[in-house]
Scaffold this active site. Sequence first.
Site: not given
Length: 330
Positions: A211, A254
């Site tokens: 991420d 994300d």
Amino acid sequence: MIKQVNEHKTVSCEDELRFFKAVWNNSEDNLFIVLKTEDGDFITERTNPALVKLFQFTPEQASGSSLKALLPAEAFQKIAQRYNDCLQNNAAVHYEESHVLDDSGGVRYWETMLLPIIDEQTGEQRVFGISREFTRLKRIEEQLKLANERLEEKVKARTKELEEALQKMEKISIYDKLTKLYNRHKLDDELTNEINFAKRYGNCFGLILMDVDNFKTINDSLGHVIGDKVLVEFADVLKQSIRQTDIAGRWGGDEFLIIVPKASRETILHLVNTLQKNIKQHEFEKVGLLTLSIGGAVYKESDDVDSIIQRADRALYKSKNKGKDNFTFE
């Protein structure tokens, strides 16, 4: 009694002639008789009223007219060939013909049958013709053909629309709308396939879960529009950093996942180093430079989909706990 019945059924030549004249004069079919001459011409001997009316023949044309003189050379040759075939084979000839009778340009159609009449005593050869118009049926046939062609075009157009719609639906079903990478559903399918191949053939593969560091801060300070642009840019860098055989997708938020087929720890480490290098060299719009926290796992014989994901996820959180911008193997 039997004798009376037989006599009642007897038809005289006069009766036959009367019947023929009735048919000849009242039939809507075109009837004609032509005589073949010694020089190969054909002379109209008889033409019934329906044919006279159709072509508006003069009395001279209707009876005693030379077809060679009456018709253009090409048309005469075509008709003479049919008449000669009928006489030479002493058999009926069937064919379709069409004519334009007026200035409207409309074509009319007839089905014609020729019958040979050969006088055995004199040797004279005649052709008896019966021509029945089927223009109306032809028009209906043409309309049906045109309607079918239009229907086929509509079906093709509709089929194309449906195919395009199915392609769009397929893209929607397997691609993340924002990043255009594979979505989680597609990644689950691909990961299941890799597990099955590994168990059946002994293949080895790896997972990389990552991420974007401090992404929440970007959303909170610059807004979700800028955050979405960061994810789109990141996805582009990700696609440029992996091999053609690697499978990358958005895992959620994300977080991004890469399935690395036929991979060892060294293969995964090389891919991670390439990705980190490319990310650190990319200037994100209104954000600048970013880093990644990454976790990796290599398939074990005891793994299933859930277990290998859990191991990669644990490795990711270890990287975060180290202070981010790190990579950890599980």
